[in-house]
Design a protein around this motif. Structure first.
Motif, PDB file in Angstrom:
ATOM      1  N   ARG A 189     -10.080 -10.712  10.468  1.00 60.05           N
ATOM      2  CA  ARG A 189     -10.445 -10.040  11.258  1.00 60.05           C
ATOM      3  C   ARG A 189      -9.762  -8.541  10.641  1.00 60.05           C
ATOM      4  O   ARG A 189     -10.425  -7.823   9.916  1.00 60.05           O
ATOM      5  N   ILE A 236     -12.130  -5.532   8.303  1.00 63.46           N
ATOM      6  CA  ILE A 236     -11.587  -4.319   9.079  1.00 63.46           C
ATOM      7  C   ILE A 236     -11.612  -2.888   7.731  1.00 63.46           C
ATOM      8  O   ILE A 236     -12.345  -2.388   7.266  1.00 63.46           O
ATOM      9  N   HIS A 246      -7.349   3.470  -2.987  1.00 66.01           N
ATOM     10  CA  HIS A 246      -8.250   3.358  -1.364  1.00 66.01           C
ATOM     11  C   HIS A 246      -8.511   1.790  -1.189  1.00 66.01           C
ATOM     12  O   HIS A 246      -7.845   1.591  -0.118  1.00 66.01           O
ATOM     13  N   LEU A 262      -4.647   1.951   0.029  1.00 66.67           N
ATOM     14  CA  LEU A 262      -4.394   3.118   1.495  1.00 66.67           C
ATOM     15  C   LEU A 262      -4.597   2.280   2.445  1.00 66.67           C
ATOM     16  O   LEU A 262      -4.210   2.101   3.147  1.00 66.67           O
ATOM     17  N   VAL A 263      -5.492   1.684   2.824  1.00 67.84           N
ATOM     18  CA  VAL A 263      -6.186   0.857   4.233  1.00 67.84           C
ATOM     19  C   VAL A 263      -4.965  -0.471   4.354  1.00 67.84           C
ATOM     20  O   VAL A 263      -5.414  -0.885   5.234  1.00 67.84           O
ATOM     21  N   THR A 268      -2.298   0.947   5.223  1.00 69.42           N
ATOM     22  CA  THR A 268      -2.698   1.607   6.787  1.00 69.42           C
ATOM     23  C   THR A 268      -2.429   0.196   7.530  1.00 69.42           C
ATOM     24  O   THR A 268      -1.833  -0.217   8.836  1.00 69.42           O
ATOM     25  N   ILE A 269      -2.851  -1.292   7.355  1.00 68.04           N
ATOM     26  CA  ILE A 269      -3.126  -1.657   7.896  1.00 68.04           C
ATOM     27  C   ILE A 269      -1.338  -3.161   8.681  1.00 68.04           C
ATOM     28  O   ILE A 269      -1.275  -3.440   9.082  1.00 68.04           O
ATOM     29  N   GLN A 321       1.015  -1.332   8.378  1.00 68.56           N
ATOM     30  CA  GLN A 321       2.142  -0.532   9.452  1.00 68.56           C
ATOM     31  C   GLN A 321       1.555  -0.132  10.848  1.00 68.56           C
ATOM     32  O   GLN A 321       1.888   0.165  11.385  1.00 68.56           O
ATOM     33  N   PHE A 322      -0.159  -0.252  10.613  1.00 69.48           N
ATOM     34  CA  PHE A 322      -0.734  -0.198  12.042  1.00 69.48           C
ATOM     35  C   PHE A 322      -1.337  -0.834  13.169  1.00 69.48           C
ATOM     36  O   PHE A 322      -1.251  -0.616  13.580  1.00 69.48           O
ATOM     37  N   GLY A 323      -0.928  -2.437  12.037  1.00 64.42           N
ATOM     38  CA  GLY A 323      -1.354  -3.016  12.440  1.00 64.42           C
ATOM     39  C   GLY A 323      -0.334  -4.248  12.933  1.00 64.42           C
ATOM     40  O   GLY A 323       0.125  -3.706  13.552  1.00 64.42           O
ATOM     41  N   PRO A 324      -0.828  -5.119  14.031  1.00 62.26           N
ATOM     42  CA  PRO A 324      -1.975  -6.148  13.189  1.00 62.26           C
ATOM     43  C   PRO A 324      -3.429  -5.488  14.952  1.00 62.26           C
ATOM     44  O   PRO A 324      -2.889  -4.725  15.746  1.00 62.26           O
ATOM     45  N   PRO A 325      -4.540  -6.202  14.110  1.00 63.74           N
ATOM     46  CA  PRO A 325      -6.077  -5.559  15.063  1.00 63.74           C
ATOM     47  C   PRO A 325      -5.139  -5.797  16.248  1.00 63.74           C
ATOM     48  O   PRO A 325      -5.149  -7.191  16.635  1.00 63.74           O
ATOM     49  N   VAL A 326      -5.509  -4.978  17.700  1.00 61.46           N
ATOM     50  CA  VAL A 326      -5.794  -5.583  18.879  1.00 61.46           C
ATOM     51  C   VAL A 326      -7.221  -6.614  19.052  1.00 61.46           C
ATOM     52  O   VAL A 326      -7.820  -6.806  17.931  1.00 61.46           O
ATOM     53  N   LEU A 337       0.428   8.499   6.404  1.00 63.77           N
ATOM     54  CA  LEU A 337       1.026   7.591   7.042  1.00 63.77           C
ATOM     55  C   LEU A 337       1.692   8.016   7.537  1.00 63.77           C
ATOM     56  O   LEU A 337       2.322   7.099   9.082  1.00 63.77           O
ATOM     57  N   LEU A 362     -11.061   6.952   5.347  1.00 61.01           N
ATOM     58  CA  LEU A 362     -10.514   5.983   5.144  1.00 61.01           C
ATOM     59  C   LEU A 362      -9.452   4.949   5.923  1.00 61.01           C
ATOM     60  O   LEU A 362      -9.314   4.243   6.840  1.00 61.01           O
ATOM     61  N   GLN A 367     -10.195   0.509  13.926  1.00 56.65           N
ATOM     62  CA  GLN A 367     -10.709  -0.761  13.545  1.00 56.65           C
ATOM     63  C   GLN A 367      -9.322  -1.467  14.269  1.00 56.65           C
ATOM     64  O   GLN A 367      -9.524  -2.434  15.191  1.00 56.65           O
ATOM     65  N   LEU A 368      -8.634  -1.119  13.451  1.00 53.05           N
ATOM     66  CA  LEU A 368      -7.499  -2.169  14.961  1.00 53.05           C
ATOM     67  C   LEU A 368      -6.484  -1.930  16.292  1.00 53.05           C
ATOM     68  O   LEU A 368      -6.477  -2.843  16.547  1.00 53.05           O
TER      69      LEU A 368
END
Lengths: 98, 334
Positions: free
Chosen positions: A28, A32, A81, A84-85, A88-89, A91-96, B54, B91, B98-99
């Motif tokens: 997943r 993303i 890039h 950064l992605v 982001t995953i 710090q703000f994940g894991p995906p719901v 962030l 980005l 998506q998260l």
């Protein structure tokens, strides 16, 4: 899953290439990152072709360019890039659950 | 209740704001400030945004006391603006959308300014003067579009001010325009500058070269002080803007004028516009630095309107574009 990211066809035999494999902790998350990073087109006149392949938890990126200079610019900015992605995953994940 | 989070990073500000049905829950931002005499370049600005976006996002959620699952949609600036900073911001928006499994909405930056101005001031159908470092437009709403009545034919008024500040080596902190405004308050002697209004449009590049060429000599001779020059520049460019805005108001029969964009927080511009509005029996609406200057909440607000009216952007289409005119967007919420 394949995704071509350039309008311009680059002659495979006479060009520089670079391959990058990026492992993620889940399918997943790899998906993303793939869907986030494959949206932006390479600048038309840059002469760089970027191809994404998603292989389960691994995102593979194939770069093809006419010049070392343009290849470096493209790969450098891609790595920024990607960082950064990934952050982001983290710090703000894991995906719901979807 | 609809909650939208907005990401803005089209120029040297990176902001994340959260809007819940017309209420700003949070709106933190950071500004990339360059040394005096220097402008901000796309690559360095993108690096700045990547380095703090962030943290700003975390602040936005913390200040709003919200969890990601309280959010209904993610909005981001699609354009216009500088390519590299726009992409860096997009980005993060794409990734969190998506998260958290939320829809994403690409917002026109200019529309963000207009909708934020309407929300904050409560103006209903104003003639809009949108003035910033990258844009100068006089806008009025008609038949589902924000129509551009007049605009700059070369550089933006804010760009003219910024570049003049570089000549005088003024500080870019908090912004060059703010420092020009403070200096201008002490100016008394008017130095005549080219006044360039062409129909409904304005031009600032000739005026800028004119003053740039003459600054070293003028200051050496001591005829005019740097304060006098700041004063003269402001009076001239603002008079041009007020003139075309007044003409647009007359044309539309409008009784409201709204100033948005970074230059919009200049109190002298507000004063001159207020005077014009008063003479016409119209009302001036303006906001302060929190909402005039680029911020995340304005993108959230435009995104909120778009989302409520059913507009969302498929993820594959969430690219950014450096050129994106205000009148390209169909206004589905008015």
């Amino acid at each position: 899953m394949q995704h071509k990211n350039s309008m311009e066809e680059v002659d495979e035999e006479r060009s520089l290439t670079m391959d990058l494999s990026v492992p993620f902790s889940s399918i997943r998350e790899a998906e993303i990152a793939y869907r986030t990073l494959s949206v932006d087109k390479e600048p038309k006149r840059g002469g760089v072709k970027k191809t994404f392949t998603l292989n389960e938890k691994v995102l593979q990126i194939h770069f093809q360019a006419k010049e070392a200079r343009t290849l470096r610019v493209s790969v450098n900015s891609f790595l920024d890039h990607l960082t950064l992605v990934t952050q982001t995953i983290e710090q703000f994940g894991p995906p719901v659950d979807t | 209740m609809v909650v939208v989070i907005g990401f803005e990073g089209s120029a040297n500000k990176i902001g994340v704001g959260i809007i819940q049905d017309g209420v700003v829950l949070s709106n933190p931002r950071r500004t990339y400030i360059t040394p005096p005499g220097q402008g901000f370049l796309p690559r360095d600005t993108a690096k700045h945004h990547q380095g703090c976006v962030l943290q700003v996002l975390k602040e936005a959620l913390d200040q709003a006391k919200l969890n990601p699952n309280d959010i209904d949609a993610v909005a981001y600036t699609k354009g216009p603006g500088m390519g590299a900073p726009l992409v860096s911001t997009a980005l993060v928006a794409r990734t969190v959308a998506q998260l958290w499994n939320k829809p994403i909405i690409g917002v026109n930056h200019c529309i963000g300014h207009i909708e934020m101005g309407r929300l904050i001031t409560g103006s209903d159908n104003p003639t809009v003067l949108y003035v910033s470092g990258g844009n100068t437009q006089v806008i009025a709403y008609s038949q589902r579009r924000y129509r551009i009545f007049g605009e700059t034919i070369d550089i933006a008024v804010g760009n003219c001010l910024d570049r003049f500040a570089r000549v005088l080596k003024l500080s870019n902190d908090p912004s060059p325009g703010y420092n020009i405004e403070q200096m201008a308050k002490k100016g008394t002697k008017y130095f005549e500058l080219p006044y360039t209004v062409k129909g409904m449009d304005v031009s600032f590049s000739g005026l800028l070269s004119y003053i740039e060429e003459r600054v070293p000599q003028i200051l050496k001779k001591g005829e005019y002080s740097p304060e006098d020059l700041c004063f003269s520049l402001q009076e001239t460019v603002f008079a041009m803007l007020v003139e075309i805005t007044e003409r647009a108001m007359a044309h539309c029969g409008s009784q409201e004028v709204l100033i948005v964009g970074g230059v919009g927080c200049n109190e002298r511009l507000q004063e001159m516009m207020g005077k014009m509005a008063e003479e016409r029996g119209a009302t001036l609406f303006a906001t302060d630095m929190r909402f005039c200057i680029d911020n995340g909440a304005m993108i959230a607000q435009a995104g909120w309107e778009m989302f409520k009216s059913g507009q969302i952007t498929p993820l594959e289409e969430t690219w950014c574009t450096q050129r994106y005119r205000t009148d390209e967007v169909e206004v589905t919420w008015r």
